[in-house]
Design a protein around this motif. Structure first.
Motif, PDB file in Angstrom:
ATOM      1  N   ALA A 146       5.884   7.525  -2.619  1.00 30.90           N
ATOM      2  CA  ALA A 146       6.314   7.070  -3.765  1.00 30.90           C
ATOM      3  C   ALA A 146       5.566   7.557  -4.623  1.00 30.90           C
ATOM      4  O   ALA A 146       4.639   7.613  -5.420  1.00 30.90           O
ATOM      5  N   ILE A 147       6.276   8.919  -5.221  1.00 31.72           N
ATOM      6  CA  ILE A 147       5.883   9.790  -6.369  1.00 31.72           C
ATOM      7  C   ILE A 147       5.609   8.744  -7.565  1.00 31.72           C
ATOM      8  O   ILE A 147       6.151   7.790  -8.307  1.00 31.72           O
ATOM      9  N   GLY A 148       4.103   9.130  -8.165  1.00 32.13           N
ATOM     10  CA  GLY A 148       3.691   7.972  -8.931  1.00 32.13           C
ATOM     11  C   GLY A 148       2.901   6.938  -8.863  1.00 32.13           C
ATOM     12  O   GLY A 148       1.952   6.995  -9.399  1.00 32.13           O
ATOM     13  N   ARG A 149       2.831   7.071  -7.095  1.00 32.11           N
ATOM     14  CA  ARG A 149       1.773   5.310  -6.884  1.00 32.11           C
ATOM     15  C   ARG A 149       0.797   6.176  -6.398  1.00 32.11           C
ATOM     16  O   ARG A 149       0.803   7.544  -5.872  1.00 32.11           O
ATOM     17  N   GLN A 150      -0.658   5.613  -6.718  1.00 36.23           N
ATOM     18  CA  GLN A 150      -1.632   7.108  -6.445  1.00 36.23           C
ATOM     19  C   GLN A 150      -2.420   6.243  -5.480  1.00 36.23           C
ATOM     20  O   GLN A 150      -2.032   7.019  -4.115  1.00 36.23           O
ATOM     21  N   HIS A 151      -3.294   5.184  -5.420  1.00 34.66           N
ATOM     22  CA  HIS A 151      -4.060   4.552  -3.780  1.00 34.66           C
ATOM     23  C   HIS A 151      -3.028   3.223  -3.871  1.00 34.66           C
ATOM     24  O   HIS A 151      -2.880   3.151  -2.833  1.00 34.66           O
ATOM     25  N   SER A 209      11.981   7.718   8.530  1.00 31.62           N
ATOM     26  CA  SER A 209      11.229   8.565   7.845  1.00 31.62           C
ATOM     27  C   SER A 209      11.926   9.386   6.134  1.00 31.62           C
ATOM     28  O   SER A 209      13.331   9.952   6.882  1.00 31.62           O
ATOM     29  N   CYS A 210      11.877   9.456   5.889  1.00 27.93           N
ATOM     30  CA  CYS A 210      12.573   9.487   4.369  1.00 27.93           C
ATOM     31  C   CYS A 210      12.398  11.591   3.757  1.00 27.93           C
ATOM     32  O   CYS A 210      13.970  11.722   3.838  1.00 27.93           O
ATOM     33  N   PHE A 215       0.557  -1.638   0.003  1.00 26.76           N
ATOM     34  CA  PHE A 215      -0.116   0.369   0.091  1.00 26.76           C
ATOM     35  C   PHE A 215       0.861   1.220  -0.195  1.00 26.76           C
ATOM     36  O   PHE A 215       0.780   1.632   0.910  1.00 26.76           O
ATOM     37  N   ALA A 216       0.944   1.732  -1.343  1.00 22.72           N
ATOM     38  CA  ALA A 216       2.082   2.444  -1.472  1.00 22.72           C
ATOM     39  C   ALA A 216       1.899   4.021  -2.406  1.00 22.72           C
ATOM     40  O   ALA A 216       1.505   3.416  -3.641  1.00 22.72           O
ATOM     41  N   HIS A 217       1.443   5.209  -1.542  1.00 18.20           N
ATOM     42  CA  HIS A 217       0.824   5.798  -2.363  1.00 18.20           C
ATOM     43  C   HIS A 217       2.449   7.004  -2.037  1.00 18.20           C
ATOM     44  O   HIS A 217       3.578   7.071  -1.532  1.00 18.20           O
ATOM     45  N   GLY A 218       2.137   7.876  -3.235  1.00 18.68           N
ATOM     46  CA  GLY A 218       2.706   9.598  -3.501  1.00 18.68           C
ATOM     47  C   GLY A 218       2.197  11.039  -2.763  1.00 18.68           C
ATOM     48  O   GLY A 218       3.269  11.493  -3.185  1.00 18.68           O
ATOM     49  N   HIS A 219       1.653  10.949  -2.622  1.00 16.64           N
ATOM     50  CA  HIS A 219       0.962  11.716  -1.724  1.00 16.64           C
ATOM     51  C   HIS A 219       1.419  12.793  -0.659  1.00 16.64           C
ATOM     52  O   HIS A 219       1.346  14.210  -0.183  1.00 16.64           O
ATOM     53  N   HIS A 220       2.116  12.160  -0.277  1.00 14.54           N
ATOM     54  CA  HIS A 220       2.926  13.131   0.776  1.00 14.54           C
ATOM     55  C   HIS A 220       4.544  13.587   0.795  1.00 14.54           C
ATOM     56  O   HIS A 220       5.537  13.333   1.759  1.00 14.54           O
ATOM     57  N   ALA A 221       4.575  13.203  -0.294  1.00  7.00           N
ATOM     58  CA  ALA A 221       5.918  12.794  -1.421  1.00  7.00           C
ATOM     59  C   ALA A 221       7.320  14.525  -1.108  1.00  7.00           C
ATOM     60  O   ALA A 221       8.322  14.702  -1.543  1.00  7.00           O
ATOM     61  N   ASP A 222       6.283  15.510  -0.926  1.00  5.29           N
ATOM     62  CA  ASP A 222       6.653  17.064  -0.951  1.00  5.29           C
ATOM     63  C   ASP A 222       6.595  17.211   0.186  1.00  5.29           C
ATOM     64  O   ASP A 222       6.714  17.647   0.676  1.00  5.29           O
TER      65      ASP A 222
END
Ligand code: NAD
Length: 386
Positions: free
Chosen positions: A254-259, A223-224, A164-171
């Motif tokens: 994981a930028i580019g991953r959605q849900h 914590s990346c 379960f990997a998304h990219g929504h907190h990558a900024d």
């Protein structure tokens, strides 16, 4: 057939998950939405409730008012959904269960293992249904995977790989935004961020499909984005009660991953692969055979998958219908209890308080193992240890 009545706590205007609950509860016409305490601000909650069609006296300002109001009614709600922020789940769920209501609580069910054990004890003592919204187990083909494993199509399960990997907190530039920051703050989020938020869905799905519980785990948490106290990425290895080996990756960077929720199950006789963003296809490879695409809605699937499908093959079904299957299961359980009959076994699949408790034990085990350089850790709740 009279409708069951349903109330919602949380899920106010603009909330992320409220609309999916209202859609899910409404799809089959089993539940009428009659009561709600929808917002942490009383007036906004009352206003929004009325705008959704609630009677003024059942559009409550807060959940305590709703509890008092509904407890005193002959036509009290049959089921209460708790879709508020995590730290409030325990006291709201406990209060409604103790007052004799059936409850569907959002995940994570509680903030601690002790609270989780208390909810399990209360649900058992009151005999009320207490479900936890691992709603993605409502997908027809997830239920079909479970049925295929249970009937032995895969043989002994060797390996489960969950993501379960998304990219929504990558900024990194947005990490201090208050809407994101609280999620990684232990004072508000508890001992874990990404695993507690998303990883538990994947781990629960691994258990749901294999019929095995997670017993021990070893976690690499990181914590990346370095300013974060809690993890935004974790790799978790685990061992299951029936001998299966588990691998789980969860991430919010994981930028580019959605849900980004998927499950692969490999047994002695074949392998299955399913991804939530293409939920209407399941990939099945029998040992020595050819890759087969199992389409949701095709004939000849398991009774569990047939029951969970609403539209014909080739038309997409998605997340609100997966949630609808949790509501439909609960409606069947409530009606079976009212009628004094056994429930349809194909409906007896909704996640229970025990699942919510197991997740909390896993959350604490991941946090402890992550701090101890991946030391293998018991992931079972104390009340389920031998
Ligand atoms: P959100 O912040 O978008 O919305 C929360 C809502 O609850 C708001 O309307 C807020 O006003 C209301 N609220 C807060 N405190 C309240 C109180 N004491 N009484 C009544 N209402 C109150 O949050 P969200 O993203 O919708 O998440 C809510 C819960 O759902 C969380 O526990 C989250 O983990 C869970 N969730 C689950 C899934 C899933 O797939 N099962 C997906 C997303 C969120």
């Amino acid at each position: 057939m009279t409708k069951l009545s349903w109330g919602l706590v949380g899920g106010g205007a603009g909330s992320q998950i409220g609309p999916a609950h209202r859609l899910g509860a409404a799809v089959d016409g089993e539940f009428a939405f009659v009561a709600g305490a929808l917002d942490h601000r009383a007036e906004e909650g009352r206003f929004y409730g009325r705008s959704l069609g609630l009677a003024p006296d059942r559009a409550y300002g807060d959940w305590r008012e709703m509890l008092a109001g509904e407890t005193g009614r002959a036509d009290r709600v049959d089921l209460v959904t708790v879709a508020t922020p995590n730290a409030t789940h325990f006291e709201i769920t406990k209060a409604f269960l103790e007052a004799g209501f059936h409850v569907l609580c959002e995940k994570p069910m509680t903030m601690t293992v002790e609270e989780g054990e208390e909810i399990v004890r209360i649900a058992r003592a009151t005999g009320k249904l207490c479900a936890v919204n691992y709603g993605y187990t409502g997908y027809a083909l997830v239920r079909h995977m479970r049925a295929m494993v249970a009937r032995g199509d895969l043989g002994r399960i060797r390996l489960v790989v969950a993501e379960f990997a998304h990219g929504h907190h990558a900024d990194a530039a947005d990490a201090d935004n208050p809407r994101v920051r609280w999620r990684y703050d232990p004072a508000q989020a508890g001992v874990s961020a990404q695993f507690a938020d998303c990883g538990i869905h994947a781990m629960h799905m691994a258990s749901f499909v294999t019929g095995q519980e997670v017993e021990t785990l070893s976690a690499d948490t990181v914590s990346c984005i370095e300013s974060r106290v809690l993890e935004d990425d974790a790799m978790v290895n685990f061992r299951m009660s029936g001998g299966a080996v588990g691998r789980l990756w969860t991430s919010s960077v994981a930028i580019g991953r959605q849900h980004g929720l998927s499950l692969q199950v490999f047994g002695e006789k074949g392998g299955l692969r399913w991804a939530q963003e293409q939920p209407n296809q399941l990939y099945w490879m029998p040992l020595g055979g050819r890759l087969e695409v199992i389409e949701r809605g095709a004939g000849g699937l398991s009774p569990e998958a047939d029951r969970a499908s609403r539209v014909t093959v080739g038309h997409a079904e998605g997340m609100p219908l997966a949630f609808a299957n949790i509501y439909r299961d609960m409606a069947e359980a409530i009606r079976a209890e009212k009628d004094g009959r056994a429930m349809d076994p194909a409906a007896d699949l909704y996640p229970r308080a025990e699942d919510g408790l197991r997740s909390m034990a896993a959350v604490f085990a991941v946090a402890a193992s992550g701090k101890a350089a991946g030391q293998w850790t018991d992931a079972r709740p104390p009340m389920f240890r031998d």
